[in-house]
Enzyme design. Structure first.
Site, short mmCIF file in Angstrom:
data_model
loop_
_atom_site.label_atom_id
_atom_site.label_comp_id
_atom_site.label_asym_id
_atom_site.label_seq_id
_atom_site.Cartn_x
_atom_site.Cartn_y
_atom_site.Cartn_z
N GLU A 79 -27.26 -34.20 -25.02
CA GLU A 79 -27.45 -32.78 -25.34
C GLU A 79 -28.32 -32.29 -24.72
O GLU A 79 -29.46 -32.64 -24.51
CB GLU A 79 -27.57 -32.75 -27.13
N CYS A 82 -33.23 -25.48 -27.38
CA CYS A 82 -32.16 -25.60 -26.58
C CYS A 82 -31.16 -24.26 -26.80
O CYS A 82 -30.22 -23.79 -25.85
CB CYS A 82 -31.35 -26.42 -26.60
#
Ligand code: FAD
Length: 1015
Positions: free
Chosen positions: A772, A806
């Protein structure tokens, strides 16, 4: 100003205790009869004339909010008047008209409001006939009269609606309209809460001007008969929130006092509106300071609104009464039921509170209203002002008040006319009208709140407007609804249960609850080190772990010796088979225990999240909760994810697919979520039967060490979970080890690619990579969006956690027609963010993770400054690795192709009509993590939901804070391999799949088939 005793009361006491009191205090039979009789008279009076309900009631009668047309009109009213460009206004109108079938809404009623809507929507729709489908109908309509004519009609209709609900666009208009009316008035300056100092000043000026104007035409009647003003504290301060208490108490009371003195000078009524429950303590703190000022001595116009749907309402009345006593004068007290019920319920759920601060049954609110009314009538220092549109509540008060005359009723302008006309026939009680003042453009939030609130099935106004509702139901005694243990709504689970049966909700804290906040902070203060992180195997020499806040040592880490990795991996490989054989229930039980331990030891983890990772308390608590949610969610998912599946096949054959752990997983996690991502990765790998060697980020090994110790304590064998603190070389060595069956990684795309290549270069068994990575996350804002909402969502998405998520917003794309104003408002709001030591409660933006990160970000901002593209940059405090929020203008969307990991927002503009091209430009960047959209155009929402280039799409909200099991998190393209953390498919990735096929006929024949009987 002196420091008064603060208000203190339990935030959310049990509903059952209230119900018992209400039932015990039920009025005598004679009073019940009298109440029902008066309520009946009022309802019959209201309903006597069709079309006479007036205002909201008539609107609801014509356009039920449970119908598509009703919702469409409301949505159009909310947004149309603020859209500056015709192209978008047309798109919005078409969108909303196409949502319903307006052709049967004729201008049957002569009430202006209904006529207005029918004019734009019904009549014009009828021009094209009845048969057409809604969407075709709009196209036809547009063809016949032309979009510009339709637009003008719709705008005009919305203005008429505005005129109906807004008392006057300026205070002068409003005063002129009020002249000669028999009612008393309290004027309210429309608008959302302040987001910036400029907003707060503007509202202050509006209040001051209004007070002067009201004073000039107030006449000679004494209080309480004088007109007045209603003031929202959230309009007077840009950060009217519990965490900014110290600042609010320093800055707001002087401003409020100045306004109060102005009102006092002319003996006007001056009431503080009631806002959300989490601001109640703060409001009372402010109020207590202001009323203590000697310049207000003897003035009886100061008032406070109290919400009866709050469980603390009676405590608030006691508190205000005590203030009145302490200052030896009378206060006004406006009793309302409350206007934010749905947001209170949502907030309590989101924050994982133990219970709701408001009731969950309407009858409980009604009964508390009656109980508060009785309390008020018994408090000689409080002048009761009963604000309600409910005939039964009015009847209760009439009976309770008996012959008394020293109280008044209140209603909102545009509502309750029929009720109060009916009241005038049986009572001389004075009525005050709450009269909103402001431009029609600003009516939207107010109007929509009123309509949603009053259009709800539970609302008296909506039920009264519905001819199907029998009179008996309208005036029914609420005691009957709660007897027999029905204090709570059966379909509204408590906040801790909303995710059941999947998992328990993690425990949160309401920062507006002083007691809960104090307990939380005490637990943090009690956290004691020493904090040490050591590898499971051989260690290098110890180094200090320092805080990004101030460089102070937080603890020590001994990093992993590269040479020790082989032994660690060998031990993990040996630990795998027995751990894999442990039943899934046992492993899930360990995770649940770990979640409970996390919550029980929250102080230690929060202390580390703040000191080691530089998080604000809100961010730290959110992360702790996410970590607990991950553990519980994966515990719940483990059994279904790993359950054996029987597969079809020919007769005489048994096919089964089963799952088991893959072997040793290497978990490499980042510093930005050093607990939630670390634990999420490790928990997923462990619960599926894998052994784990976990390498935390170099910057945050101490939290990871605590998390590992906690998992060991919860029951994970030491060899099955080993900590390997260290730098990139340790990660690389772990990845390269032949025993590594899988790598789960969260971090930069560059490192993910590096790991990918390293795995590919290995000989031997092929390993899996779950990655990720980041994103150049974009948000698109069009000109239908509500700017205040955009400002809130952008600020949270771009600057919360100092932009080190993120998911954080990097690229804001604003439609050019509203860009200047949005940017100005964003800058104004960004200026109000406090940057500094995140352990100070009032700080919104903490440091970035280290000097390295700071240096890169500072350089990026400096380049923008040099190029003349820096729109705003706050001031960074000295010491620590602070980077103040910055806003940078881009010439083109494509100018930002790399992730800037910090509190830096890039802004580009786009031209109406280029929406699709804009999405393509964003997609060309190759990332696909999060995406935001702010619009009121439904078809646009659907298009984005279908095709925006991102794994997580957020519409009309901020784009951070994904909740486990609700918004599984992860992207594609340059943003990761998927699947999504906290989602239903995640655990399968950690499992090896094996099918077993058995020929069940091998020992002589197919017994099952042969014994098939004839039907
Ligand atoms: C003059 C005036 C001033 C006002 N000022 C304020 C203010 O400062 N702050 C503020 O918040 N509101 C204020 N209001 C709005 C007021 O709260 C609403 O008008 C009120 O919600 C409607 O109450 P009612 O008695 O007219 O209607 P009713 O229909 O009898 O009651 C509606 C109330 O029940 C609540 N309710 C609905 N379902 C449930 C449920 N399942 N469980 C528990 N409760 C439920 C609703 O939230 C609402 O509060 C003011 C109203 C007036 C008239």
């Amino acid at each position: 100003m002196t420091e008064p005793l603060p208000f203190a009361a339990p935030y959310a006491p049990p509903d059952e205790d209230f119900a018992a009191q209400f039932l015990a205090g039920r009025p005598s039979l004679a009073d019940q009869r009298a109440i029902t009789g008066k309520a009946r008279t009022l309802v019959q009076g209201m309903r006597a004339e069709r079309g006479a309900l007036g205002g909201v009631e008539d609107f609801l009668h014509e356009f039920s909010l449970s119908s598509r047309e009703g919702l469409a009109v409301m949505a159009l009213a909310e947004s149309l008047l603020r859209v500056p460009d015709d192209a978008t206004a047309d798109a919005l109108i078409v969108d909303k008209l196409a949502a319903g079938d307006f052709s049967h809404h004729a201008a049957a009623s002569d009430v202006m409001l209904v006529q207005a809507c029918a004019f734009a929507l019904g009549l014009s729709a009828r021009l094209v006939g009845q048969e057409a489908e809604p969407r075709g109908l709009v196209a036809d309509l547009a063809r016949r009269i032309g979009l510009p004519a339709l637009r003008t009609a719709a705008r005009q209709a919305m203005r008429l609606m505005g005129a109906h609900f807004v008392f006057g666009e300026t205070i002068e208009d409003a005063l002129t309209r009020a002249k000669g009316k028999r009612e008393r008035f309290s004027f309210d300056m429309l608008g959302e809460g302040a987001r910036s100092a400029a907003d707060a000043q503007r509202y202050f000026d509006a209040y001051a001007t209004a007070i002067r104007a009201i004073a000039a035409s107030a006449g000679a009647a004494p209080l309480p008969g004088r007109p007045g003003i209603s003031v929202k504290l959230s309009a007077l301060h840009p950060r009217y929130e519990a965490i900014s208490r110290a600042r609010v108490l320093a800055e707001l009371p002087p401003r409020l006092l100045e306004l109060a003195r102005l009102a006092r000078a002319q003996d006007l009524a001056f009431t503080i509106d009631a806002e959300e429950a989490d601001r109640l303590e703060l409001s009372l703190d402010v109020i207590a300071r202001v009323v203590a000022d000697s310049s207000l001595a003897g003035w009886e116009g100061f008032g406070v609104a109290v919400q009866a749907y709050q469980k603390r309402a009676r405590d608030v009345i006691d508190y205000v009464d005590a203030l009145a006593q302490a200052h030896d004068r009378r206060f006004m007290l406006r009793l309302v039921k409350g206007a934010y019920w749905d947001s209170e319920i949502k907030r309590a759920q989101e924050r994982g509170l133990a219970d709701y601060p408001v009731f969950t049954r309407k009858a409980m609110t009604d009964l508390n209203y009656d109980a508060c009314a009785a309390q008020l009538l018994a408090a000689p220092r409080l002048y009761p002002q009963f604000a309600t549109h409910n005939a039964r509540s009015v009847a209760e008060i009439l009976v309770r008040a008996g012959d008394r005359e020293d109280y008044e009723f209140q209603r909102l302008h545009g509502m309750g006319e029929a009720l109060y006309d009916a009241l005038a026939a049986i009572s001389a009680a004075p009525v005050r009208v709450y009269a909103p003042v402001g431009p029609h453009r600003d009516l939207l939030a107010y109007l929509v709140r009123r309509l949603i609130e009053n259009g709800a099935n539970s609302s008296f106004v909506a039920r009264a407007a519905d001819p199907e509702t029998p009179e008996a139901a309208l005036i029914a005694d609420p005691h009957l609804a709660i007897s027999g243990g029905r204090a709570r709504h059966p379909r509204l689970p408590s906040p801790s249960e909303i995710y059941q049966p999947q998992r328990a909700n993690s425990k949160g804290v309401e920062f507006g609850d002083r007691q809960a906040l104090a307990a939380l902070r005490e637990s943090i203060a009690a956290a004691r080190g020493p904090f040490v992180a050591r590898p499971a195997g051989g260690a290098t020499k110890v180094r200090a772990v320092t805080s990004p806040v101030d460089g102070a040592a937080v603890g020590e880490v001994a990093e992993t010796e590269e040479a020790a990795i082989r032994d660690m991996m060998a031990a993990a490989a040996r630990a795998f088979p027995p751990w894999n054989r442990t039943g899934v229930e046992a492993r899930a039980g360990i995770l649940k225990r770990a979640a409970d331990l996390l919550e029980a030891r929250r102080g230690v983890f929060l202390a580390l999240l703040q000191s080691e990772a530089g998080k604000t308390l809100d961010d730290a608590l959110a992360e702790l909760r996410e970590a607990a949610d991950m553990c519980r969610y994966y515990a719940g998912q483990a059994r279904p994810a790993g359950a054996e599946i029987r597969l079809p096949g020919p007769t005489g054959e048994d096919n089964r697919l089963r799952y088991e752990g893959r072997g040793v997983f290497v978990c490499i996690s980042p510093w930005n979520f050093p607990l939630a991502i670390f634990l999420g990765q490790v928990a997923a790998a462990l619960v599926t039967g894998n052994a784990v060697v976990a390498k935390p980020a170099e910057q945050t090994p101490l939290i990871a060490a605590q998390a590992v110790a906690l998992l060991h304590e919860a029951g994970v064998p030491r060899a099955a979970l080993q900590l390997a603190p260290g730098a990139g070389n340790i990660g690389a060595a772990l990845v390269a080890d032949p025993r590594t069956a899988g790598v789960v990684f969260t971090g930069s795309v560059e490192v993910a690619q590096h790991i990918n290549r390293a795995l590919a270069a290995r000989d031997g068994a092929l390993a899996l990579l779950i990655a990720e990575t980041g994103g150049v996350n974009a948000m698109i804002v069009d000109s239908t969006a509500l700017i205040e909402q955009v400002v809130d969502d952008v600020l949270a998405s771009a600057f919360r956690s100092a932009g080190q998520r993120c998911s954080a917003l990097r690229l804001l794309c604003i439609q050019e027609d509203i860009a200047a104003v949005v940017i100005e408002r964003l800058i104004g709001a960004a200026k109000e963010l406090r940057i500094g030591d995140p352990r100070d409660l009032g700080v919104h933006v903490g440091p970035v993770i280290d000097a390295d990160a700071k240096e890169k970000l500072d350089r990026h901002v400096a380049e923008a400054r040099a190029a003349g593209r820096l729109l705003y940059c706050g001031e960074s405090p000295q010491g620590g690795s602070f980077v103040a929020p910055a806003i940078i203008r881009l010439a083109r969307v494509g100018d930002l192709r790399r992730e800037i990991f910090g509190p830096v927002l890039h802004v580009a503009t786009w031209r109406a009509g280029r929406f699709d091209a804009l999405i393509e430009e964003i997609e060309a960047g190759g990332y696909g993590l999060t995406f935001g959209l702010e619009t009121r155009i439904e078809t646009r929402m659907q298009a984005v939901a279908r095709s925006a280039p991102a794994g997580n799409i957020y519409i009309n909200r901020n784009m951070i804070g994904a909740v486990v099991g609700s918004q599984p998190f992860g992207g594609f393209g340059l943003s990761g391999t998927g699947p999504k953390a906290g989602g239903p498919d995640y655990l399968r990735r950690f499992l090896r799949e094996i099918t077993v096929t058995t020929n069940t006929a091998s020992s002589g024949g197919d017994a099952g088939l042969l014994s098939l009987e004839d039907d």
